[in-house]
Design a protein around this motif. Sequence first.
Motif, short mmCIF file in Angstrom:
data_model
loop_
_atom_site.label_atom_id
_atom_site.label_comp_id
_atom_site.label_asym_id
_atom_site.label_seq_id
_atom_site.Cartn_x
_atom_site.Cartn_y
_atom_site.Cartn_z
N UNK B 165 -3.72 53.31 44.81
CA UNK B 165 -4.31 53.47 43.48
C UNK B 165 -4.43 52.09 42.84
N UNK B 166 -5.65 51.67 42.57
CA UNK B 166 -5.87 50.37 41.93
C UNK B 166 -6.03 50.61 40.43
N UNK B 167 -5.05 50.16 39.66
CA UNK B 167 -5.05 50.42 38.22
C UNK B 167 -5.36 49.13 37.48
N UNK B 168 -5.87 49.29 36.26
CA UNK B 168 -6.25 48.11 35.47
C UNK B 168 -5.12 47.73 34.52
N UNK B 169 -5.06 48.36 33.37
CA UNK B 169 -4.04 48.07 32.37
C UNK B 169 -3.23 49.34 32.07
N UNK B 195 0.87 54.68 46.07
CA UNK B 195 1.17 53.26 45.91
C UNK B 195 0.21 52.70 44.87
N UNK B 196 0.77 52.11 43.83
CA UNK B 196 -0.05 51.71 42.68
C UNK B 196 -0.02 50.20 42.52
N UNK B 197 -1.19 49.58 42.41
CA UNK B 197 -1.26 48.15 42.11
C UNK B 197 -2.00 47.96 40.79
N UNK B 198 -1.36 47.24 39.88
CA UNK B 198 -2.00 46.90 38.60
C UNK B 198 -2.64 45.53 38.74
N UNK B 199 -3.95 45.44 38.57
CA UNK B 199 -4.61 44.15 38.75
C UNK B 199 -4.84 43.42 37.43
N UNK B 200 -4.44 44.03 36.31
CA UNK B 200 -4.56 43.39 34.99
C UNK B 200 -5.97 42.90 34.71
N UNK B 201 -6.94 43.67 35.08
CA UNK B 201 -8.34 43.33 34.79
C UNK B 201 -9.15 44.62 34.93
N UNK B 202 -10.21 44.73 34.14
CA UNK B 202 -11.14 45.85 34.34
C UNK B 202 -12.15 45.49 35.41
N UNK B 203 -12.38 44.18 35.54
CA UNK B 203 -13.52 43.79 36.35
C UNK B 203 -13.27 42.43 37.00
N UNK B 204 -12.77 42.41 38.22
CA UNK B 204 -12.61 41.18 38.99
C UNK B 204 -12.77 41.59 40.46
N UNK B 205 -14.02 41.63 40.93
CA UNK B 205 -14.27 42.19 42.27
C UNK B 205 -13.38 41.57 43.35
N UNK B 206 -13.17 40.25 43.29
CA UNK B 206 -12.36 39.60 44.32
C UNK B 206 -10.95 40.16 44.33
N UNK B 225 -9.38 54.33 42.26
CA UNK B 225 -9.38 53.14 41.43
C UNK B 225 -9.63 53.49 39.98
N UNK B 226 -9.04 52.69 39.11
CA UNK B 226 -9.36 52.79 37.69
C UNK B 226 -9.78 51.42 37.19
N UNK B 227 -10.56 50.75 38.01
CA UNK B 227 -11.20 49.48 37.66
C UNK B 227 -12.69 49.71 37.86
N UNK B 228 -13.50 48.76 37.41
CA UNK B 228 -14.91 49.10 37.25
C UNK B 228 -15.86 48.64 38.36
N UNK B 229 -15.43 47.80 39.28
CA UNK B 229 -16.40 47.32 40.26
C UNK B 229 -16.31 48.12 41.55
N UNK B 230 -17.38 48.12 42.34
CA UNK B 230 -17.37 48.89 43.58
C UNK B 230 -16.72 48.14 44.75
#
Lengths: 307, 370
Positions: B165-169, B195-206, B225-230
């Motif tokens: 699970x890719x989470x934002x904030x 398994x959850x990873x917080x990437x602290x961003x809505x939009x950072x494709x890399x 995912x709960x982030x915005x890029x594909x």
Amino acid sequence: MTDYGLLTSILHAILVASTPLVFAGLGALIQERAGVLNLGIEGLMIVGALAGFAAAIAGQPLGISVMAAALAGALLASVFAFLVLKCLSNPVATGLALTLFGLGLAALAGAQYVGRAAPQIAVWEIPLLSDIPVIGPALFSHDPLVYLSILVAVCLWWFLSFTRGGLVLRAVGENHDSAHALGFSVQGVRFLAIITGGALAGIGGAYLTLVQTPLFVEGMTAGRGWIALALVVFASWRPFRVIAGAYLFGSVTILQLHSQALGLAIPAQWLSMLPYIVTILALVLISARGQGHRAPGSLGQLFRASR
Amino acid sequence: MTGFRLKALGLSALLVLTACSDSEQAATEATDAPDGQVKAGFIYVGPVSDGGWTYEHDQGRLAVEAEFGDQVTTTFVESVSEGPDAERVLSQMANDGADIIFTTSFGFMNPTIKVAEQFPDVKFEHATGFKRADNVATYSSRFYEGRHILGLIAGEMTESNVVGYIASFPIPEVVRGINAAYLAAKSVNPEIEFKIIWVSSWFDPGKEADAAKALIDQGADILMQHTDSPAAMQIAEQRGIYAFGQASDMAAFGPTAQLTSIIDDWSPYYIERVGAVIDGTWESGDVWGGFNTGMVALAPYGDAVPEAVRSMADEARAAISEGRLHPFTGPINKQDGSPWLAAGETADDGTLLGMDFYVEGIQGTLPSAN
């Protein structure tokens, strides 16, 4: 994907995450060794990212895509060179403008490429070495650009340390008045350094769109150009230390993601900050060590021939 | 030399100017609206071309234009950062004569409230927030209803029993989604692990791509995912695993990987609210629509989803839409084991809107939002 151990995949991911920084860092380094402070790396990267991606979408092979990225970076850098070298504009302001301009230009020109996927790049497995357990597949089973980034660093190191041209470039960077008095073309050397640096930054950006995330969206460099600039200082203006710094940064980035997935009880915000904290700490340590690690003497100064 | 220098300064200034207008593409289609015409403004957190969250809001804007034609003009500013910059953009929009302004990200909440105080005659609509005023309404979608369906499909289809699970904030909306998906997955597959990873961003494709790789390397065979890029969808496709899209149909990036995608459809709400401004009947309020309002939709199932799973998902969707099923129905304990909902009890909206805890069974610590 093949069944690597976790360690192998982490190492593999670190190399992939670090390679754009290696290219961009080396691109910034060659300019700074010639005394040019170019804050436009981010803009050069995103323009290169778009050019490389556009070439790949048009069906060009990897080599041509990379050359397109290098060319785009070099072209945009030549605008910077014209403004700073010819018109003597403030390099800091011009560099910042270059970043903003590059981001905007790529967003505008790249609109038609959004939502498309680039073909995948074939992996070059280095014979024998890639058969070593664990580190073999991690280090020697990559796309060609990873190896190219190391090669560029070696060439740059050799050029700066052992060639006459490298000596002239360093002389221009250390003291442009003396270099001028000795009859070297300060502006000519700097122009070549800016063009080369722009091309390298362009390739760094293209690595993002060709390999790391084969898609293009605006703003996708997400600050990597600034990290590359910090890396050069971190590396005290030496090519191999740029690689070391980039891999360190890449490691912290990748490891923080993995530690989250493993459920380690460290707040995510701290982990996200970690790469930047490490960079700042390294900067402090380096500046504390002083001698031998200082910036080129004429860095960021405009040169005007006195006669 | 002074001439040169001036020229250079002018050139760099020009560069800066072109850059600024590019990056904020204020696509004003008409600056001065004729009398009687309603002007609707939108500010977006990402680029319109993100293929996800912002893209769908812009589709809503276009639907408003299509619906009302000459009665309305719309403007938008994209890639506005959540903070002081948002205030500046909002004030400018209000000064330019906007009648109603949609602020389409949680982080625009405080700027919206602040600017709304200065422009009492302008109507504001803030997405996913909880602060309201006489001229500030809030709206959101019950994305967790969609997450429930995603969780069911994931629970049925995973072979490794690990969902990445890719989470934002760590804001309530995202936490709610994680909990809803986990509970649904657990209900059909007791072995499931998130398994959850917080990437602290809505939009950072890399970064999203790196997070996706890390999750797959750690055994996940389905990504949410709960982030915005594909980007994550693309990695899933490359690695030959499955994934769910976010906010928009991302099948173009994962033709075989995408199982389905939650689609935010803002058009019905935007048309209704702009229509209310035209009629002069607009009032502040709070709308939280789910499957039943059409504000939450699902992309067509991917080919990989078996028939049995499809019918189960469809049944659950119908049940939620008709109000027969609530994704948060007790007994549910919080992560620390303390009881939250008793058997048969359903969660109230207040708790859901402020949700700041994981439910029992989720591993890892929820980062604090502040």
